[in-house]
Design a protein around this motif. Sequence first.
Motif, mmCIF file in Angstrom:
data_model
loop_
_atom_site.group_PDB
_atom_site.id
_atom_site.type_symbol
_atom_site.label_atom_id
_atom_site.label_comp_id
_atom_site.label_asym_id
_atom_site.label_seq_id
_atom_site.Cartn_x
_atom_site.Cartn_y
_atom_site.Cartn_z
ATOM 1 N N VAL A 292 5.784 8.309 -11.978
ATOM 2 C CA VAL A 292 6.531 8.409 -13.231
ATOM 3 C C VAL A 292 7.882 7.732 -13.084
ATOM 4 O O VAL A 292 8.314 6.978 -13.954
ATOM 5 N N VAL B 74 0.807 -1.192 0.000
ATOM 6 C CA VAL B 74 0.000 0.000 0.000
ATOM 7 C C VAL B 74 0.858 1.267 0.000
ATOM 8 O O VAL B 74 0.459 2.306 -0.508
ATOM 9 N N LYS B 75 2.133 1.170 0.509
ATOM 10 C CA LYS B 75 2.971 2.366 0.625
ATOM 11 C C LYS B 75 3.351 2.941 -0.734
ATOM 12 O O LYS B 75 3.707 4.110 -0.841
ATOM 13 N N GLN C 147 1.546 3.622 -3.153
ATOM 14 C CA GLN C 147 0.583 4.598 -3.652
ATOM 15 C C GLN C 147 0.666 5.862 -2.806
ATOM 16 O O GLN C 147 -0.008 6.005 -1.800
ATOM 17 N N THR C 148 1.539 6.793 -3.252
ATOM 18 C CA THR C 148 1.774 7.989 -2.447
ATOM 19 C C THR C 148 0.868 9.136 -2.835
ATOM 20 O O THR C 148 0.694 10.075 -2.090
ATOM 21 N N GLY C 149 0.365 9.085 -4.050
ATOM 22 C CA GLY C 149 -0.428 10.200 -4.534
ATOM 23 C C GLY C 149 0.453 11.241 -5.226
ATOM 24 O O GLY C 149 -0.048 12.164 -5.851
ATOM 25 N N VAL C 150 1.767 11.105 -5.128
ATOM 26 C CA VAL C 150 2.673 12.052 -5.782
ATOM 27 C C VAL C 150 3.002 11.550 -7.183
ATOM 28 O O VAL C 150 3.478 10.437 -7.344
ATOM 29 N N THR C 151 2.735 12.377 -8.193
ATOM 30 C CA THR C 151 2.889 11.953 -9.575
ATOM 31 C C THR C 151 4.331 11.571 -9.886
ATOM 32 O O THR C 151 4.580 10.637 -10.633
ATOM 33 N N ASP C 152 5.248 12.295 -9.290
ATOM 34 C CA ASP C 152 6.670 12.041 -9.539
ATOM 35 C C ASP C 152 7.046 10.599 -9.294
ATOM 36 O O ASP C 152 7.703 9.961 -10.128
#
Lengths: 643, 100
Positions: A627, A616-617, A619-624
């Motif tokens: 990518v 689950v970690k 998936q940070t929500g940060v696009t960087d």
Amino acid sequence: MVSMYQFIGLIPLFPLIGFLINGLLGSKIKSEKIIGSISVLAVSLSFLVSTFIFFEMINLPTEERLKIVTLFSWINVGSINVDISYQIDQLSILMTLIITGVGSLIHIYATGYMHGDSGYWRFFAYLNLFIFTMLNLVLADNFLLMFLGWEGVGLCSYLLIGFWYDRDFENSTTSVAAKKAFIVNRIGDFGFLIAMFLIVQEFGSLQFLSVFSQASVIPSGDKILTAITLLLFLGATGKSAQIPLFVWLPDAMAGPTPVSALIHAATMVTAGVYLLARSSTMFILAPITMDVVAVIGICTAVFAGTIALVQNDIKKILAYSTLSQLGFMFLACGVGAFSVGVFHLMTHAFFKALLFLGAGAIIHSLHHEQNIQKMGGLKKYLPKTAATFFIAAFAISGIPPLSGFFSKDEILWKAFSSGSIWLWLFGIIGACLTAFYIFRLVTLVFNGEERFDEDLHPKEVPSAMTIPLIILAVLSAIGGLIGIPHFLGGSNKFEEFLEPIFKRANYQLPIAHDEIFMEYLLMSISVALAVGGILFARHLYLKDNSIAEKISKKYNYGYKLLFNKYFVDEFYDKVVVNPIKNFSDSVLWKKLDVKIIDEFINASGRITEYLSSLFVKIQTGVTDTYVLIFVMGVVLILLRMII
Amino acid sequence: MIPIQYYLLFAGFLFSVGLVGVLIRRNAIVVFMCIEIMLNSVNLTFVTFSAYLGDATGQIVVFFVMTVAAAEAAVGLAIIISLFRNKQTLNINEINLLKW
């Protein structure tokens, strides 16, 4: 000339249409007249078609009377073919006439009886559905379609017993009574189902004609055949409320009275007798089963008759009387006299429907009072009801020349000539009990002092209710004349008509020598006993019931036993119902369901949760990050491709 | 005639610039532009091979890519505008609501 036979499909179709109209649109139709007319029309049209077919049939030569009309193919699996097809023969057309004929009268009656009920449309929809399924039961040409009708009438019975689902009934509610009827019937249905499985295994078909012609060459006493017939009889005991599965029928009186008359007296409960008559070819080859049937029948007849002696609820008495009369029909079947059993089925349909409808009229005029100790002297308020009720009472007691006399006497004679004096002896005891309890009822209700509330002012019921009573009274009076036995100078048209159906069964029976003297003697004994029963009941209850009370005090123990119906319900509760309930509660629910099944489900959820917590970690929500991981992934794949 | 290596090297260079831009820049519009650069570097590769092999298929693909890129630009810019209206920022590190 166009044969009416091909229109057989119309007979069940009309009630089905009536059910669909009333069931789907009934709540929108505000007028009771329209709902009632649709329903009555549906059944009487069926009756009309059956009458046409009946008259065409009696004009045909005997060997051309049987016909099978296939409407469409239903199930086609492997070697098993089951069609929606109807078998028109003497037995099925007779049953159809009884169902639609008595059914029409009861529908008409019900339009008056149910007047003002909030569930008017629901009632008539159910009633039409019942007729539809019952017709499928008797017209079916195979066991499976018959079973469909069998279950359908069970469903309708359930719906109609619990029709007044918000009313109390004997310390509980009507829905409890409905549930009881349904569950007890289920036990019988289980027997029917297993019997069908055995039939498929043994004969590879479910079609009556095919099964019976194969069965008729099996030697008598075959084990499989005995098993099949015993299981079929288990089904019959459920539906026709015989020992040991009779407990639901007295409780079925929670339903409206027309339902008790139609379903729980005249038609549905006789389905078991019909099943036996239909399968007579198989039963006759299983002597053990036949003995069981006869013994169960006579036991029920006497057993229920004694209970009826002391009951105070008018409908309860009639319910136990129904049990007892059904016992007589089974007795007839058990000694191999199937056509007599069916004859009694028909006469019983007339007079028992009449008794129930009369009881309904009494209950109606007394605003739902059912205790006969709180009636009395109603003769002058309800003259028509009283007159018809008396006819029915004489008919059921077996007083000549009313219908019940011929059928019941014939049963007793067949029981005697089958070689068992005991069956006959208990038979006349049952007949005597019948005469007594029905005249106890009649006397307490119509004669003597008025014991009902003074402000009740009973008055005669509307003509929609009295006309069916009168017609049924006529039928109860003369219905037996078609079956006058030979020794009385009659031609026994009834038996002659049904003869081809029971040809194979009769062939197996020892030929009964008509001993005219014995017949007269036995008949005189049974009539004398019936008259004795009537006179005794009049003597005890006409003036006041102080003598009856003295007797009940003197034999207090026996009276209590009868009054509490031999404690059978309590016994079943203790031995069957409560153990099953406790087992379900403590083991099936709290152990098996909660501890095992629920835990399995929860475990699969928890495993998924744990596995996902590992990743689950990411998936940070940060696009960087996404990518970056994506690019790394691409680079890895490229490297893999290059190297 | 210019050798094919030059074209391909140039396209690779453009692609790397775009990729690094996507990875290190924080401004959504710049990231967006970098993606466009990457797309166009690929277009360049297609056209190159098309010319060298004498096959028009590569050029057709380029038209498709351009069309899609145009549509994507429209949608992307719309998203960026509505993002800005809601958060008053275009820093993609601050736009991180979609997570466990």
